[in-house]
Design a protein around this motif. Sequence first.
Motif, PDB file in Angstrom:
ATOM      1  N   VAL A 164       0.742  -1.043  -0.111  1.00  0.00           N
ATOM      2  CA  VAL A 164       0.039   0.057   0.040  1.00  0.00           C
ATOM      3  C   VAL A 164       0.825   1.188  -0.084  1.00  0.00           C
ATOM      4  CG1 VAL A 164      -1.513   1.524   1.401  1.00  0.00           C
ATOM      5  CG2 VAL A 164      -1.864  -1.150   1.265  1.00  0.00           C
ATOM      6  N   ILE A 165       0.717   2.212  -0.768  1.00  0.00           N
ATOM      7  CA  ILE A 165       0.980   3.326  -0.648  1.00  0.00           C
ATOM      8  C   ILE A 165       0.021   4.526  -0.224  1.00  0.00           C
ATOM      9  CG2 ILE A 165       2.523   5.305  -2.331  1.00  0.00           C
ATOM     10  CD1 ILE A 165       3.579   2.061  -2.291  1.00  0.00           C
ATOM     11  N   TRP A 166       0.592   5.009   0.792  1.00  0.00           N
ATOM     12  CA  TRP A 166      -0.237   6.184   1.276  1.00  0.00           C
ATOM     13  C   TRP A 166      -0.188   7.523   0.682  1.00  0.00           C
ATOM     14  CZ3 TRP A 166      -3.509   4.077   5.081  1.00  0.00           C
ATOM     15  CH2 TRP A 166      -3.261   3.109   5.499  1.00  0.00           C
ATOM     16  N   ARG A 167      -1.425   8.117   0.972  1.00  0.00           N
ATOM     17  CA  ARG A 167      -1.521   9.457   0.642  1.00  0.00           C
ATOM     18  C   ARG A 167      -0.573  10.464   1.457  1.00  0.00           C
ATOM     19  NH1 ARG A 167      -7.339  11.940  -0.104  1.00  0.00           N
ATOM     20  NH2 ARG A 167      -6.985  12.649   2.064  1.00  0.00           N
ATOM     21  N   ASN A 168       0.299  11.071   1.338  1.00  0.00           N
ATOM     22  CA  ASN A 168       1.052  11.967   2.109  1.00  0.00           C
ATOM     23  C   ASN A 168      -0.073  12.887   2.841  1.00  0.00           C
ATOM     24  OD1 ASN A 168       2.863  14.274   2.941  1.00  0.00           O
ATOM     25  ND2 ASN A 168       4.450  12.678   2.268  1.00  0.00           N
ATOM     26  N   ALA A 169       0.415  13.160   4.223  1.00  0.00           N
ATOM     27  CA  ALA A 169      -0.237  14.312   4.864  1.00  0.00           C
ATOM     28  C   ALA A 169      -0.238  15.606   4.100  1.00  0.00           C
ATOM     29  CB  ALA A 169       0.134  14.403   6.117  1.00  0.00           C
ATOM     30  N   LYS A 170       0.714  15.810   3.272  1.00  0.00           N
ATOM     31  CA  LYS A 170       0.849  17.134   2.621  1.00  0.00           C
ATOM     32  C   LYS A 170       0.152  17.190   1.442  1.00  0.00           C
ATOM     33  CE  LYS A 170       5.431  18.009   5.178  1.00  0.00           C
ATOM     34  NZ  LYS A 170       6.948  18.060   5.032  1.00  0.00           N
ATOM     35  N   ALA A 171      -0.323  16.295   0.870  1.00  0.00           N
ATOM     36  CA  ALA A 171      -0.850  16.425  -0.470  1.00  0.00           C
ATOM     37  C   ALA A 171      -2.121  17.405  -0.367  1.00  0.00           C
ATOM     38  CB  ALA A 171      -1.455  14.886  -0.533  1.00  0.00           C
ATOM     39  N   THR A 172      -2.297  17.845  -1.574  1.00  0.00           N
ATOM     40  CA  THR A 172      -3.182  18.853  -1.585  1.00  0.00           C
ATOM     41  C   THR A 172      -4.712  18.274  -2.646  1.00  0.00           C
ATOM     42  OG1 THR A 172      -2.091  20.157  -3.238  1.00  0.00           O
ATOM     43  CG2 THR A 172      -1.730  20.896  -0.948  1.00  0.00           C
ATOM     44  N   CYS A 173      -3.985  17.201  -3.201  1.00  0.00           N
ATOM     45  CA  CYS A 173      -5.013  16.723  -4.037  1.00  0.00           C
ATOM     46  C   CYS A 173      -6.419  16.061  -3.568  1.00  0.00           C
ATOM     47  CB  CYS A 173      -4.434  15.563  -5.234  1.00  0.00           C
ATOM     48  SG  CYS A 173      -3.836  14.235  -4.115  1.00  0.00           S
ATOM     49  N   GLY A 174      -6.423  16.077  -2.369  1.00  0.00           N
ATOM     50  CA  GLY A 174      -7.840  15.563  -1.621  1.00  0.00           C
ATOM     51  C   GLY A 174      -8.636  14.381  -2.138  1.00  0.00           C
TER      52      GLY A 174
END
Length: 199
Positions: A164-174
């Motif tokens: 699993v590749i997690w969405r980074n907390a800094k991602a702004t793509c929502g």
Amino acid sequence: MAQWALSSLLGFSVFWTLLSSYHAFPTGAPSAACENMLPLHTGTEPQPSPAPYEFLVNTPSFLNGQPIHVQILGSAYRGLLLEARTFGSPATLGSWQTPPNNTKLLECSGNPNGAVTHSNTNLKTRQTTYTWLPPDTNCPKVVIFEATVAQSHDIYWTNVKSKVIWRNAKATCGGGPFANTASGVVVLFCLLLNLLGCN
């Protein structure tokens, strides 16, 4: 009579070889294979044994705007269908960038860069690096890379998956509306998979 039989046998062999090559898609998987990721190889089935391949991904999380490098570790292979997905959806996510030698981009889920497939039957090795860019909007909580890998027309494995590749907390793509509603379920499911040591 014997010469006629030999000529007929030779003609049949040439015809069968051409027919097999046509059905093996030596220049890449068709878009029709995007959803179930099964090669349309006539008269063949995926190998029942565990795949001798695994993914090497250069990061445990993704951030929109930052490319991710993906390699398939194992013995050399000739055929490939590679996609990025999230749990519970056959739709491809993000976009694959300039494909490495002997591969090409494939349109899947209406996305012209939704997958990577082979462009010929030349050998691809563990050094072959595929580059994926996360979507700019509606990012899910998690992404997995999934592949079908073929050593030959008859020998191939499906359902080869990355961790699993997690969405980074800094991602702004929502996340989209569905992702927001189901995020708790997805996170719990992914945690359970990781605890069990599953990919």
